[in-house]
Design an enzyme around this catalytic site. Structure first.
Site, PDB file in Angstrom:
ATOM      1  N   VAL A 106      13.976 -14.346   5.245  1.00 36.59           N
ATOM      2  CA  VAL A 106      15.403 -14.091   5.003  1.00 36.59           C
ATOM      3  C   VAL A 106      16.241 -15.273   5.503  1.00 36.59           C
ATOM      4  CG1 VAL A 106      15.161 -11.592   4.979  1.00 36.59           C
ATOM      5  CG2 VAL A 106      15.545 -12.752   7.176  1.00 36.59           C
ATOM      6  N   ASP A 107      15.513 -16.329   6.001  1.00 41.05           N
ATOM      7  CA  ASP A 107      16.264 -17.537   6.382  1.00 41.05           C
ATOM      8  C   ASP A 107      16.460 -18.398   5.127  1.00 41.05           C
ATOM      9  OD1 ASP A 107      13.138 -18.547   7.715  1.00 41.05           O
ATOM     10  OD2 ASP A 107      14.080 -19.504   5.988  1.00 41.05           O
ATOM     11  N   HIS A 122      13.100 -10.649   0.033  1.00 37.42           N
ATOM     12  CA  HIS A 122      13.671  -9.731   1.041  1.00 37.42           C
ATOM     13  C   HIS A 122      15.115 -10.056   1.388  1.00 37.42           C
ATOM     14  CE1 HIS A 122       9.239  -8.989   2.431  1.00 37.42           C
ATOM     15  NE2 HIS A 122       9.560  -8.264   1.372  1.00 37.42           N
ATOM     16  N   CYS A 144      34.507  -2.368  -1.320  1.00 41.05           N
ATOM     17  CA  CYS A 144      35.234  -3.112  -0.284  1.00 41.05           C
ATOM     18  C   CYS A 144      34.760  -4.566  -0.321  1.00 41.05           C
ATOM     19  CB  CYS A 144      34.913  -2.575   1.105  1.00 41.05           C
ATOM     20  SG  CYS A 144      35.082  -0.819   1.240  1.00 41.05           S
ATOM     21  N   ALA A 241       1.761 -24.366   9.055  1.00 43.29           N
ATOM     22  CA  ALA A 241       2.458 -24.803   7.841  1.00 43.29           C
ATOM     23  C   ALA A 241       2.936 -26.246   7.959  1.00 43.29           C
ATOM     24  CB  ALA A 241       3.648 -23.864   7.603  1.00 43.29           C
TER      25      ALA A 241
HETATM   26  C1  BV8 Z   1       9.390  -0.779  -0.721  1.00 49.29           C
HETATM   27  C2  BV8 Z   1      13.755  -8.197   5.720  1.00 49.29           C
HETATM   28  C3  BV8 Z   1       9.693   1.049  -2.189  1.00 49.29           C
HETATM   29  C4  BV8 Z   1      14.310  -7.556   6.947  1.00 49.29           C
HETATM   30  C5  BV8 Z   1      11.445  -7.380   5.530  1.00 49.29           C
HETATM   31  C6  BV8 Z   1       1.991  -0.303   0.198  1.00 49.29           C
HETATM   32  C7  BV8 Z   1       1.104  -0.242   1.246  1.00 49.29           C
HETATM   33  C8  BV8 Z   1       1.559  -0.037   2.547  1.00 49.29           C
HETATM   34  C9  BV8 Z   1       2.935   0.103   2.809  1.00 49.29           C
HETATM   35  C10 BV8 Z   1       3.818   0.031   1.774  1.00 49.29           C
HETATM   36  C11 BV8 Z   1       3.352  -0.176   0.477  1.00 49.29           C
HETATM   37  N1  BV8 Z   1       4.443  -0.218  -0.359  1.00 49.29           N
HETATM   38  C12 BV8 Z   1       5.569  -0.034   0.384  1.00 49.29           C
HETATM   39  C13 BV8 Z   1       5.218   0.126   1.689  1.00 49.29           C
HETATM   40  C14 BV8 Z   1       6.151   0.370   2.773  1.00 49.29           C
HETATM   41  C15 BV8 Z   1       6.685  -0.930   3.389  1.00 49.29           C
HETATM   42  C16 BV8 Z   1       5.569  -1.704   4.027  1.00 49.29           C
HETATM   43  O1  BV8 Z   1       5.096  -2.679   3.486  1.00 49.29           O
HETATM   44  N2  BV8 Z   1       5.172  -1.254   5.203  1.00 49.29           N
HETATM   45  C17 BV8 Z   1       4.094  -1.905   5.915  1.00 49.29           C
HETATM   46  C18 BV8 Z   1       4.642  -2.716   7.073  1.00 49.29           C
HETATM   47  C19 BV8 Z   1       3.174  -0.802   6.424  1.00 49.29           C
HETATM   48  N3  BV8 Z   1       7.362  -1.734   2.395  1.00 49.29           N
HETATM   49  C20 BV8 Z   1       8.647  -1.481   2.115  1.00 49.29           C
HETATM   50  O2  BV8 Z   1       9.300  -0.603   2.648  1.00 49.29           O
HETATM   51  C21 BV8 Z   1       9.301  -2.367   1.078  1.00 49.29           C
HETATM   52  N4  BV8 Z   1      10.023  -1.537   0.172  1.00 49.29           N
HETATM   53  O3  BV8 Z   1       8.222  -0.834  -0.957  1.00 49.29           O
HETATM   54  O4  BV8 Z   1      10.258   0.070  -1.338  1.00 49.29           O
HETATM   55  C22 BV8 Z   1      10.823   1.611  -2.935  1.00 49.29           C
HETATM   56  C23 BV8 Z   1      10.793   1.536  -4.330  1.00 49.29           C
HETATM   57  C24 BV8 Z   1      11.841   2.101  -5.032  1.00 49.29           C
HETATM   58  C25 BV8 Z   1      12.916   2.698  -4.357  1.00 49.29           C
HETATM   59  C26 BV8 Z   1      12.943   2.725  -2.965  1.00 49.29           C
HETATM   60  C27 BV8 Z   1      11.886   2.191  -2.250  1.00 49.29           C
HETATM   61  C28 BV8 Z   1      10.314  -3.289   1.701  1.00 49.29           C
HETATM   62  C29 BV8 Z   1       9.643  -4.260   2.617  1.00 49.29           C
HETATM   63  C30 BV8 Z   1      10.672  -5.335   3.053  1.00 49.29           C
HETATM   64  C31 BV8 Z   1      10.963  -5.196   4.527  1.00 49.29           C
HETATM   65  N5  BV8 Z   1      11.854  -6.280   4.952  1.00 49.29           N
HETATM   66  N6  BV8 Z   1      12.298  -8.366   5.857  1.00 49.29           N
HETATM   67  C32 BV8 Z   1      14.247  -8.458   8.151  1.00 49.29           C
HETATM   68  O5  BV8 Z   1      13.646  -9.544   8.088  1.00 49.29           O
HETATM   69  O6  BV8 Z   1      14.815  -8.045   9.168  1.00 49.29           O
HETATM   70  S1  BV8 Z   1       9.812  -7.613   5.802  1.00 49.29           S
HETATM   71  C33 BV8 Z   1       9.553  -8.618   7.164  1.00 49.29           C
HETATM   72  O7  BV8 Z   1       8.146  -8.695   7.292  1.00 49.29           O
HETATM   73  C34 BV8 Z   1       9.982 -10.086   7.037  1.00 49.29           C
HETATM   74  O8  BV8 Z   1      10.585 -10.409   5.822  1.00 49.29           O
HETATM   75  C35 BV8 Z   1       8.644 -10.843   7.121  1.00 49.29           C
HETATM   76  O9  BV8 Z   1       8.625 -12.035   6.436  1.00 49.29           O
HETATM   77  C36 BV8 Z   1       7.815  -9.818   6.494  1.00 49.29           C
HETATM   78  C37 BV8 Z   1       6.343  -9.926   6.434  1.00 49.29           C
HETATM   79  O10 BV8 Z   1       5.874 -10.294   7.642  1.00 49.29           O
HETATM   80  P1  BV8 Z   1       5.307 -11.790   7.746  1.00 49.29           P
HETATM   81  O11 BV8 Z   1       6.199 -12.707   7.005  1.00 49.29           O
HETATM   82  O12 BV8 Z   1       3.887 -11.788   7.367  1.00 49.29           O
HETATM   83  O13 BV8 Z   1       5.537 -12.062   9.249  1.00 49.29           O
HETATM   84  P2  BV8 Z   1       4.579 -11.595  10.432  1.00 49.29           P
HETATM   85  O14 BV8 Z   1       5.344 -11.782  11.679  1.00 49.29           O
HETATM   86  O15 BV8 Z   1       3.975 -10.267  10.118  1.00 49.29           O
HETATM   87  O16 BV8 Z   1       3.355 -12.645  10.369  1.00 49.29           O
HETATM   88  C38 BV8 Z   1       3.578 -14.008  10.605  1.00 49.29           C
HETATM   89  C39 BV8 Z   1       2.313 -14.722  10.209  1.00 49.29           C
HETATM   90  O17 BV8 Z   1       2.529 -16.123  10.371  1.00 49.29           O
HETATM   91  C40 BV8 Z   1       1.117 -14.362  11.056  1.00 49.29           C
HETATM   92  O18 BV8 Z   1      -0.011 -14.168  10.217  1.00 49.29           O
HETATM   93  C41 BV8 Z   1       0.911 -15.612  11.926  1.00 49.29           C
HETATM   94  O19 BV8 Z   1      -0.461 -15.835  12.218  1.00 49.29           O
HETATM   95  C42 BV8 Z   1       1.400 -16.692  11.030  1.00 49.29           C
HETATM   96  N7  BV8 Z   1       1.907 -17.894  11.694  1.00 49.29           N
HETATM   97  C43 BV8 Z   1       2.486 -17.989  12.914  1.00 49.29           C
HETATM   98  N8  BV8 Z   1       2.845 -19.281  13.137  1.00 49.29           N
HETATM   99  C44 BV8 Z   1       2.507 -19.987  12.029  1.00 49.29           C
HETATM  100  C45 BV8 Z   1       1.907 -19.111  11.109  1.00 49.29           C
HETATM  101  N9  BV8 Z   1       1.445 -19.519   9.910  1.00 49.29           N
HETATM  102  C46 BV8 Z   1       1.591 -20.821   9.598  1.00 49.29           C
HETATM  103  N10 BV8 Z   1       2.173 -21.727  10.420  1.00 49.29           N
HETATM  104  C47 BV8 Z   1       2.627 -21.340  11.638  1.00 49.29           C
HETATM  105  N11 BV8 Z   1       3.185 -22.251  12.469  1.00 49.29           N
END
Ligand code: BV8
Length: 255
Positions: A106-107, A122, A144, A241
Site C-alpha cells: 500500500v506504499d 490492496h 462527502c 529484493a
Molecule cells: C477478500 C492492506 C473476499 C491493508 C492487506 C483464501 C484462503 C484463505 C483466506 C482467504 C482466502 N480468500 C480470502 C481470504 C481471507 C483473507 C486472507 O487472505 N486471509 C489470510 C490472511 C488467512 N483475504 C481477504 O480478506 C481479502 N479479501 O478475499 O475478500 C470478498 C469478496 C467479495 C466481497 C467481499 C469480500 C483482502 C486481503 C487484503 C488485506 N489487506 N493490506 C494494510 O496494509 O494495512 S494485506 C497485507 O498483507 C499487506 O498488503 C501485505 O502486503 C499483505 C501480504 O503480506 P506480505 O506482503 O506477504 O507481507 P508479510 O509480512 O506477510 O511477509 C513479508 C515477506 O517478505 C516474508 O515472506 C519475508 O520473509 C519477506 N521479506 C522480508 N524482508 C525481505 C523479504 N523479502 C525480500 N527482501 C527482503 N528484504
C-alpha cells in the site's frame, strides 16, 4: 544463494517475452518499511494486524486504527525506493510493455522509483476515503469530500458524522475488480513470474502465482525466508529484493 540458480533464472528472463513481478511487504523492507507481519512493533506490538486492518477493527476503535495507519503513513512518506524498486523501474523503461508489476503493498515506492502502470491490489495508504456513504449528502454532493472532514482521529464529516478511513483494502473487503482482473491477465500472459517479498499468506493475491504456474509460466521466488508459495515455485532464490533484483535484471553479464 547459488550462482548457477541466478544464471539460470537470468537466462529465463532474457528469453521471456513477458515478465510479471508480484511483490509483497518484503519488497519495501530495505526501504525501512516494516513488513506487514512485522509492522506491529512498539505501541502496536500487542495487536493483530489482521484485526486492525479490517472494517470491524476500525468500527471497534476508529482512533486506534486511524493512529496505526497515521504512523505507517508517516513511515511511507519518509521511506525511499530501494535498489530493488529502482531495478524494476529501470527494466520497465528499457523494455516497454514487457514487465507487469503487481503489488500487494500500500506504499507508493514502485511508483516513486519510476515503475509505470503498477497494479495495486490492496489500495493506497496515502489515500483517504469515507467509511460509510455520507448519510446526509452534504452540500448537495452524493458523497462527502474528505477535505470537508473536521480534524480528529479519525477526521469526521462535520455534517453527518461519517468518518474518514485509509484508502486500503481491509481483510474481508473485496479487492478492486479492475486491479484483480488486470493482475490475473498479467499472470496468465507472462513466461516468468518473480514472486518477491511475500509470505504468500494473503488471498486472492497469493493465488496469482498459482495462476501463472497453471498458465505455463516459470515461477521464481525471491525471499530470504521460506514462504507459503514455495511449493508453487520452480526456483527459490534465497536473498533480499534490493540485492537480488538488480542482479537478476542487469543487462550486462554478472562478474
Ligand atoms: C477478500 C492492506 C473476499 C491493508 C492487506 C483464501 C484462503 C484463505 C483466506 C482467504 C482466502 N480468500 C480470502 C481470504 C481471507 C483473507 C486472507 O487472505 N486471509 C489470510 C490472511 C488467512 N483475504 C481477504 O480478506 C481479502 N479479501 O478475499 O475478500 C470478498 C469478496 C467479495 C466481497 C467481499 C469480500 C483482502 C486481503 C487484503 C488485506 N489487506 N493490506 C494494510 O496494509 O494495512 S494485506 C497485507 O498483507 C499487506 O498488503 C501485505 O502486503 C499483505 C501480504 O503480506 P506480505 O506482503 O506477504 O507481507 P508479510 O509480512 O506477510 O511477509 C513479508 C515477506 O517478505 C516474508 O515472506 C519475508 O520473509 C519477506 N521479506 C522480508 N524482508 C525481505 C523479504 N523479502 C525480500 N527482501 C527482503 N528484504
Amino acid at each position: 544463494m547459488a550462482q548457477e540458480s541466478l544464471d539460470e533464472v537470468r537466462g529465463w528472463l532474457a528469453e521471456a517475452p513477458r515478465i510479471a513481478v508480484l511483490t509483497g511487504a518484503g519488497m519495501s523492507a530495505e526501504s525501512g518499511i516494516p513488513t506487514f507481519r512485522d509492522a506491529l512493533t512498539g505501541l502496536w506490538a500487542r495487536f493483530d494486524p489482521q484485526q486492525l486492518a479490517s472494517p470491524e477493527g476500525f468500527a471497534a476503535d476508529p482512533a486506534l486504527v486511524w493512529n496505526w495507519y497515521a504512523s505507517r503513513r508517516a513511515g511511507v512518506i519518509e521511506a525511499r525506493p530501494n535498489a530493488g524498486h529502482l531495478a524494476l523501474a529501470d527494466y520497465g523503461r528499457r523494455h516497454p510493455g514487457r514487465l507487469g508489476v503487481v503489488t500487494q503493498n500500500v506504499d507508493d515506492l514502485h511508483q516513486r522509483a519510476g515503475s509505470e502502470e503498477v497494479i495495486r491490489l490492496h489500495g493506497d495508504i496515502l489515500e483517504d476515503r469515507w467509511f460509510d456513504a455520507c448519510r446526509r449528502h452534504a452540500r448537495g454532493a452524493n458523497v462527502c469530500d474528505p477535505a470537508w472532514a473536521e480534524r480528529g482521529s479519525p477526521p469526521a464529516c462535520a455534517e453527518c458524522g461519517n468518518r474518514v478511513r485509509p484508502g486500503v483494502v481491509w481483510f474481508g473487503e473485496a479487492l478492486p475488480v479492475a486491479a484483480l482482473d488486470a493482475a490475473e491477465r498479467v499472470a496468465q500472459e507472462c513466461a516468468v513470474m518473480l514472486v518477491v517479498g511475500t509470505s504468500g499468506a494473503v488471498h486472492p493475491a497469493a493465488g496469482l502465482a498459482c495462476s501463472a504456474r497453471r498458465a505455463g509460466a516459470r515461477v521464481v521466488i525471491v525471499n530470504p525466508q521460506a514462504s507459503e508459495l514455495d511449493g508453487v515455485a520452480h526456483r527459490r532464490l534465497q536473498g533480499t529484493a534490493a540485492v537480488l533484483l538488480p542482479l537478476l535484471l542487469a543487462e550486462e553479464p554478472l562478474a
